[in-house]
Motif scaffolding. Sequence first.
Motif, mmCIF file in Angstrom:
data_model
loop_
_atom_site.group_PDB
_atom_site.id
_atom_site.type_symbol
_atom_site.label_atom_id
_atom_site.label_comp_id
_atom_site.label_asym_id
_atom_site.label_seq_id
_atom_site.Cartn_x
_atom_site.Cartn_y
_atom_site.Cartn_z
ATOM 1 N N LEU B 373 16.656 39.428 88.439
ATOM 2 C CA LEU B 373 15.840 40.253 89.333
ATOM 3 C C LEU B 373 14.430 39.691 89.437
ATOM 4 O O LEU B 373 13.838 39.634 90.508
ATOM 5 N N LEU B 374 13.940 39.244 88.272
ATOM 6 C CA LEU B 374 12.592 38.685 88.210
ATOM 7 C C LEU B 374 12.538 37.374 88.992
ATOM 8 O O LEU B 374 11.632 37.140 89.797
ATOM 9 N N GLU B 375 13.541 36.555 88.759
ATOM 10 C CA GLU B 375 13.577 35.243 89.405
ATOM 11 C C GLU B 375 13.682 35.375 90.925
ATOM 12 O O GLU B 375 13.094 34.604 91.666
ATOM 13 N N ASP B 376 14.431 36.373 91.374
ATOM 14 C CA ASP B 376 14.598 36.575 92.816
ATOM 15 C C ASP B 376 13.422 37.300 93.435
ATOM 16 O O ASP B 376 13.441 37.648 94.623
ATOM 17 N N GLY B 377 12.422 37.589 92.635
ATOM 18 C CA GLY B 377 11.222 38.237 93.156
ATOM 19 C C GLY B 377 11.420 39.712 93.459
ATOM 20 O O GLY B 377 10.635 40.316 94.184
ATOM 21 N N LYS B 378 12.500 40.288 92.944
ATOM 22 C CA LYS B 378 12.760 41.697 93.257
ATOM 23 C C LYS B 378 11.920 42.625 92.400
ATOM 24 O O LYS B 378 11.655 43.766 92.784
ATOM 25 N N ILE B 379 11.562 42.174 91.217
ATOM 26 C CA ILE B 379 10.663 42.976 90.376
ATOM 27 C C ILE B 379 9.562 42.074 89.833
ATOM 28 O O ILE B 379 9.686 40.852 89.857
ATOM 29 N N LYS B 380 8.513 42.719 89.351
ATOM 30 C CA LYS B 380 7.394 41.963 88.807
ATOM 31 C C LYS B 380 7.507 41.898 87.281
ATOM 32 O O LYS B 380 8.211 42.698 86.659
ATOM 33 N N MET B 381 6.782 40.955 86.686
ATOM 34 C CA MET B 381 6.845 40.741 85.243
ATOM 35 C C MET B 381 6.557 42.018 84.447
ATOM 36 O O MET B 381 7.227 42.310 83.461
ATOM 37 N N ASN B 382 5.561 42.778 84.919
ATOM 38 C CA ASN B 382 5.208 44.002 84.179
ATOM 39 C C ASN B 382 6.381 44.950 84.050
ATOM 40 O O ASN B 382 6.670 45.464 82.984
ATOM 41 N N LEU B 383 7.041 45.156 85.172
ATOM 42 C CA LEU B 383 8.181 46.064 85.180
ATOM 43 C C LEU B 383 9.307 45.485 84.319
ATOM 44 O O LEU B 383 9.971 46.206 83.561
ATOM 45 N N ALA B 384 9.483 44.170 84.413
ATOM 46 C CA ALA B 384 10.536 43.521 83.626
ATOM 47 C C ALA B 384 10.304 43.762 82.139
ATOM 48 O O ALA B 384 11.225 44.089 81.384
ATOM 49 N N LYS B 385 9.057 43.626 81.730
ATOM 50 C CA LYS B 385 8.744 43.792 80.306
ATOM 51 C C LYS B 385 8.979 45.213 79.813
ATOM 52 O O LYS B 385 9.596 45.426 78.777
ATOM 53 N N THR B 386 8.478 46.182 80.589
ATOM 54 C CA THR B 386 8.664 47.568 80.130
ATOM 55 C C THR B 386 10.146 47.929 80.161
ATOM 56 O O THR B 386 10.647 48.645 79.289
ATOM 57 N N THR B 387 10.853 47.409 81.159
ATOM 58 C CA THR B 387 12.286 47.694 81.247
ATOM 59 C C THR B 387 13.031 47.091 80.055
ATOM 60 O O THR B 387 13.897 47.731 79.457
ATOM 61 N N LEU B 388 12.659 45.852 79.702
ATOM 62 C CA LEU B 388 13.335 45.199 78.575
ATOM 63 C C LEU B 388 13.152 46.021 77.295
ATOM 64 O O LEU B 388 14.101 46.202 76.518
ATOM 65 N N ASP B 389 11.949 46.546 77.104
ATOM 66 C CA ASP B 389 11.735 47.384 75.912
ATOM 67 C C ASP B 389 12.675 48.584 75.910
ATOM 68 O O ASP B 389 13.259 48.917 74.888
ATOM 69 N N LYS B 390 12.814 49.198 77.079
ATOM 70 C CA LYS B 390 13.709 50.362 77.166
ATOM 71 C C LYS B 390 15.159 49.943 76.913
ATOM 72 O O LYS B 390 15.926 50.666 76.262
ATOM 73 N N MET B 391 15.522 48.799 77.451
ATOM 74 C CA MET B 391 16.899 48.310 77.255
ATOM 75 C C MET B 391 17.181 48.078 75.774
ATOM 76 O O MET B 391 18.241 48.422 75.259
ATOM 77 N N LEU B 392 16.198 47.476 75.110
ATOM 78 C CA LEU B 392 16.385 47.156 73.686
ATOM 79 C C LEU B 392 16.456 48.429 72.848
ATOM 80 O O LEU B 392 17.129 48.485 71.831
ATOM 81 N N GLU B 393 15.732 49.449 73.312
ATOM 82 C CA GLU B 393 15.736 50.715 72.588
ATOM 83 C C GLU B 393 17.070 51.440 72.730
ATOM 84 O O GLU B 393 17.552 52.076 71.807
ATOM 85 N N THR B 394 17.644 51.342 73.942
ATOM 86 C CA THR B 394 18.832 52.152 74.240
ATOM 87 C C THR B 394 20.126 51.361 74.277
ATOM 88 O O THR B 394 21.206 51.931 74.211
#
Lengths: 92, 473
Positions: B373-394
Amino acid sequence: MVTREEIENIALLSKLFVAEEELDGLTKEMDQMIAFADTINQATDAGEEFDNINGLQNAFREDEVVPSYPQSEILKNRDGGVDGFFYVAKHK
Amino acid sequence: MSWELVSGLETHVELSTNTKIFCGCTTKFGGEPNTNCCPICIGLPGTLPKLNRQVVHYAIMAGLATHCTINNVSKMDRKNYVYPDLPKAYQISQYDKPLCEHGYIQLDNGRKIGITRIHIEEDAGKLVHEHGDTFVDYNRGGVPLIEIVSEPDIRSIAEAREYVEKLQMIMKHIGVSDCKMQEGSLRCDVNISVRPEGSNEFGTRTEIKNMNSFTNMEKAMAYEYDRQIDLLESGGKVTQETLRWNPDEGITTPMRGKEDAHDYRYFREPDLVTIYTTDEEIEAIRQELPELPDARIARYESDFGLPEADAQLLVKYRKIAEYFEAAGEGLANKKTVANFILGQIFRTLVTDEEKENGAVAIPPEYLHDLAKLLEDGKIKMNLAKTTLDKMLETGKPCTDFISEQDMGDIDEDTLRTICQSVVDNNPKAVADFKGGKDKAVKALIGQVMKQTRGKADGRKAEAMMVDMMNDME
Ligand SMILES: [Zn+2]
């Protein structure tokens, strides 16, 4: 020459009881056995090298677990020891 | 005078087989004493050993991975010594026909540390000494080992450490051992001597037995190096002897008993037949070997453009390297994936063991989808980072946290409206900015990011807000 004392000592180490009257006979027998082994030294022919007498090679076992023995069986002949360990007596 | 250190290592590595080398007992670590035993591994008379095929296979893998020649003909020998950790009063080992010979490990400085030989043998039992009494547990007795003997090519303590680390990494990578020093599945005997710098002759060496941690190895080597120099400089001589490292007192002391120099009266093990390995079999094992750590690091640097340090960190743990490759599959920018792993993901894997096991909370496919998603420009790095934290948590995929609206750019008008409302609602920050505190903009950008769930372009928002504030009275 094997001596009477050596037989007594071997018996002690092997935890075998050897009666006094058996000692002379056993000494003689042991002496004969060792003398027999000495005949190998008289060989003059270098012979042929071989792996083993049956010509076997690569006898492998597959890496599959087989149940071990119960601890009580393993420790059955131990002398002393606690908590599932073998015990080593101190040198006298 | 300056002195050069000369050292060679004998490294014992416990193989990761399921069963012991000569019987079907499990090799599992721990367990109640004498519960993983049978008549063969406690050396009862009348029993016969039978060689575990996997032990030979692993040893050949270890040899090939360290550039050794594999001997087509190899055999087992008895090494005789009387000590209670060996129930048979001999250890079945290899003497003059080891499986592997003449290899090397290359250090980062380019130097090659020669490997004299690698042979297979059985481990001894464990002795517990208490109040002068000795107790024996034979669970470890008969566990397969390879002994890797190096040439005396090591010239510093740092080289010794690197050599062992490399060896450890290779053995773990090819899967022949977990090499856990704390559990004793990797331990070293260190041979050490000193000689005047520039000399080509070897000094008299001592051997420090059973080093089971890097710290102890380094301390013991430093101590022994100094001790030998002091001895020689004060006109004394080094005695060739076997030493034990005493970590409490920080000194080496001569060992007595078991390792006193004596004749092991090696002779051929009559209960085991010769091991023949054909060139074709050796070649097949070579083909089976996974890519070795050095090659992998080089590939990450050249093909993916990773910095050397990052590549080394990823490859240090084979499962992490595999995770990285799976997550990066098909992506143009592997660097982002590496950064996610070395940053956020590594923060969730605290211990070495967790990294070792590759115990990441999400499967690599989930990370791949996020990076895509990040590579395709669909989301920005900030969102990717916060999302990854949530993914790792859940442990959930990114689609659980990112909606359709989160993807794609925010149009100019929407962004302008959001920026305007942020500026309007934060008079304090605006006043700070106008008072010359440029940093105040950062707080405002944070607000915009929050409202856009991280998908706003931070630079654009900053430019807009700076303009807005500059236009304000
Ligand atoms: Zn066994």
